[in-house]
Design a protein around this motif. Sequence first.
Motif, PDB file in Angstrom:
ATOM      1  N   ARG A 106      16.443  28.133  42.484  1.00 19.78           N
ATOM      2  CA  ARG A 106      18.004  28.186  43.196  1.00 19.78           C
ATOM      3  C   ARG A 106      18.873  29.121  42.421  1.00 19.78           C
ATOM      4  N   LEU A 107      18.963  29.135  41.019  1.00 20.08           N
ATOM      5  CA  LEU A 107      19.466  29.897  40.308  1.00 20.08           C
ATOM      6  C   LEU A 107      19.012  31.596  40.275  1.00 20.08           C
ATOM      7  N   SER A 108      17.567  31.733  40.421  1.00 18.68           N
ATOM      8  CA  SER A 108      16.768  32.939  40.667  1.00 18.68           C
ATOM      9  C   SER A 108      17.332  34.042  42.098  1.00 18.68           C
ATOM     10  N   ALA A 109      16.991  33.085  43.219  1.00 17.86           N
ATOM     11  CA  ALA A 109      17.908  33.571  44.417  1.00 17.86           C
ATOM     12  C   ALA A 109      19.480  33.317  44.326  1.00 17.86           C
ATOM     13  N   ALA A 110      19.884  33.170  43.363  1.00 25.03           N
ATOM     14  CA  ALA A 110      21.251  32.810  43.506  1.00 25.03           C
ATOM     15  C   ALA A 110      21.466  34.608  42.869  1.00 25.03           C
ATOM     16  N   VAL A 111      20.751  35.115  41.838  1.00 22.01           N
ATOM     17  CA  VAL A 111      21.555  35.678  41.157  1.00 22.01           C
ATOM     18  C   VAL A 111      20.881  37.027  41.928  1.00 22.01           C
ATOM     19  N   GLY A 112      19.514  36.746  42.223  1.00 18.62           N
ATOM     20  CA  GLY A 112      19.173  37.973  43.628  1.00 18.62           C
ATOM     21  C   GLY A 112      20.049  38.204  44.535  1.00 18.62           C
ATOM     22  N   ALA A 113      20.288  37.407  45.328  1.00 19.54           N
ATOM     23  CA  ALA A 113      21.320  37.792  45.706  1.00 19.54           C
ATOM     24  C   ALA A 113      22.718  38.764  45.579  1.00 19.54           C
ATOM     25  N   LEU A 114      23.730  38.408  44.708  1.00 20.24           N
ATOM     26  CA  LEU A 114      24.218  39.059  43.774  1.00 20.24           C
ATOM     27  C   LEU A 114      23.773  40.725  44.331  1.00 20.24           C
ATOM     28  N   THR A 115      25.146  41.198  44.606  1.00 20.87           N
ATOM     29  CA  THR A 115      25.175  42.845  44.623  1.00 20.87           C
ATOM     30  C   THR A 115      26.022  43.384  44.466  1.00 20.87           C
ATOM     31  N   PRO A 116      26.474  44.373  44.537  1.00 22.00           N
ATOM     32  CA  PRO A 116      28.433  45.376  43.909  1.00 22.00           C
ATOM     33  C   PRO A 116      29.377  44.571  44.199  1.00 22.00           C
ATOM     34  N   ASP A 117      28.711  44.137  46.259  1.00 18.22           N
ATOM     35  CA  ASP A 117      30.198  43.929  46.842  1.00 18.22           C
ATOM     36  C   ASP A 117      30.384  42.730  46.358  1.00 18.22           C
ATOM     37  N   THR A 118      29.581  42.006  45.792  1.00 17.45           N
ATOM     38  CA  THR A 118      29.820  40.772  45.409  1.00 17.45           C
ATOM     39  C   THR A 118      30.787  40.015  44.240  1.00 17.45           C
ATOM     40  N   PHE A 119      30.818  41.165  43.798  1.00 18.16           N
ATOM     41  CA  PHE A 119      31.889  41.465  43.177  1.00 18.16           C
ATOM     42  C   PHE A 119      33.218  41.743  42.584  1.00 18.16           C
ATOM     43  N   ILE A 120      32.989  43.079  43.793  1.00 24.40           N
ATOM     44  CA  ILE A 120      34.363  43.081  44.015  1.00 24.40           C
ATOM     45  C   ILE A 120      34.818  42.346  45.244  1.00 24.40           C
ATOM     46  N   VAL A 121      34.284  41.945  46.053  1.00 20.96           N
ATOM     47  CA  VAL A 121      35.329  40.359  46.537  1.00 20.96           C
ATOM     48  C   VAL A 121      35.542  39.349  45.669  1.00 20.96           C
ATOM     49  N   LEU A 122      34.983  39.256  44.727  1.00 19.51           N
ATOM     50  CA  LEU A 122      35.737  38.302  43.497  1.00 19.51           C
ATOM     51  C   LEU A 122      36.498  38.701  42.764  1.00 19.51           C
ATOM     52  N   LEU A 123      36.419  40.146  42.545  1.00 14.03           N
ATOM     53  CA  LEU A 123      37.792  40.924  41.647  1.00 14.03           C
ATOM     54  C   LEU A 123      39.139  40.587  42.687  1.00 14.03           C
ATOM     55  N   ARG A 124      38.923  41.184  43.696  1.00 11.78           N
ATOM     56  CA  ARG A 124      39.698  41.231  44.785  1.00 11.78           C
ATOM     57  C   ARG A 124      39.999  39.658  44.939  1.00 11.78           C
ATOM     58  N   TYR A 125      39.542  38.535  45.527  1.00 11.23           N
ATOM     59  CA  TYR A 125      39.833  37.627  44.882  1.00 11.23           C
ATOM     60  C   TYR A 125      40.962  36.842  44.035  1.00 11.23           C
ATOM     61  N   PHE A 126      40.270  37.557  42.604  1.00 10.96           N
ATOM     62  CA  PHE A 126      41.306  37.047  41.681  1.00 10.96           C
ATOM     63  C   PHE A 126      42.246  37.586  41.748  1.00 10.96           C
ATOM     64  N   ARG A 127      42.552  39.062  41.946  1.00  6.93           N
ATOM     65  CA  ARG A 127      43.814  39.847  41.499  1.00  6.93           C
ATOM     66  C   ARG A 127      44.798  39.178  43.257  1.00  6.93           C
ATOM     67  N   GLY A 128      44.246  38.564  43.759  1.00  4.22           N
ATOM     68  CA  GLY A 128      45.235  38.146  44.478  1.00  4.22           C
ATOM     69  C   GLY A 128      45.231  36.498  44.386  1.00  4.22           C
ATOM     70  N   MET A 129      44.648  36.030  43.831  1.00  4.37           N
ATOM     71  CA  MET A 129      45.323  34.846  43.186  1.00  4.37           C
ATOM     72  C   MET A 129      46.096  34.865  42.365  1.00  4.37           C
ATOM     73  N   ILE A 130      46.302  35.734  41.736  1.00  8.37           N
ATOM     74  CA  ILE A 130      47.295  36.193  40.319  1.00  8.37           C
ATOM     75  C   ILE A 130      48.624  36.226  41.083  1.00  8.37           C
ATOM     76  N   GLY A 131      48.364  37.360  42.099  1.00  7.29           N
ATOM     77  CA  GLY A 131      49.502  37.773  42.991  1.00  7.29           C
ATOM     78  C   GLY A 131      50.180  36.480  43.657  1.00  7.29           C
ATOM     79  N   ASP A 132      49.644  35.503  43.776  1.00 12.17           N
ATOM     80  CA  ASP A 132      50.373  34.486  45.219  1.00 12.17           C
ATOM     81  C   ASP A 132      50.455  33.348  43.953  1.00 12.17           C
ATOM     82  N   THR A 133      49.812  33.785  42.465  1.00 12.12           N
ATOM     83  CA  THR A 133      50.275  32.075  41.506  1.00 12.12           C
ATOM     84  C   THR A 133      51.768  32.539  40.814  1.00 12.12           C
ATOM     85  N   ASP A 134      52.489  32.025  40.340  1.00 17.41           N
ATOM     86  CA  ASP A 134      54.022  32.776  39.329  1.00 17.41           C
ATOM     87  C   ASP A 134      53.270  31.916  38.061  1.00 17.41           C
TER      88      ASP A 134
END
Length: 227
Positions: A106-134
């Motif tokens: 399962r871990l190998s399949a999850a790693v294989g499912a990673l794409t550049p879009d995955t990292f972009i979405v996660l980066l946007r998520y964490f940046r948005g979380m920082i903006g939503d929190t104080d």
Amino acid sequence: MDWWAAILIVLWAVILLSIFTMIMPWSASITVSSPGEAGLRLQFLKRVLFLNILTSFSGQTEVSVAGLRFRLKKKEDTNHHRKEDSQEHKDVPEQDSIRRASLPGRLSAAVGALTPDTFIVLLRYFRGMIGDTDSRLEISGELGLGDPAATGIVCGMAYGLCGARGVVKVDIRPNFFEPVLAGKLKLTVTAVPMFILLRTLRTAFHPAIRRVWIALAVPPRRTAPGA
């Protein structure tokens, strides 16, 4: 007043209270101190204390929920644990062994499912979380590494955090004569639960993220030996 009307009023009150608590800010404070203690304070509207947890590394924990206080103490019974472990090893079914064996797949399949879009979405998520929190970070204490040069470098890097977002206090006294590590770290985060929930759900169901957790949830297909 009929009983169904009273139940309806109570349900509406619970729904309105739930919505109110979701759209109002909550504050969570995490404190770690050198004597081996850690604490968590959860406050509503930054003033009303809802949950307070104070624990020590020795195993004693004090929990206060809405004014009700509980004390928990860790008990260790090595003989009992050994008996349970031996019994569990005897009673483990074959299906559990198969599930554990499929975890690397399962871990190998999850790693294989990673794409550049995955990292972009996660980066946007964490940046948005920082903006939503104080966030507010406070560091204080005394530091000595036994080497004056290393102590000065680490303390200088710590004071360099003063310009970072959310760092409101850095007070570290260098000790150039003996190794010592004593102090307190406090992180306070204030956020609205509704914003965090909506952002998390939107990110979790994004196609780039959905492929990853589906690969983790679905066990890999096992090919036949003769295939």
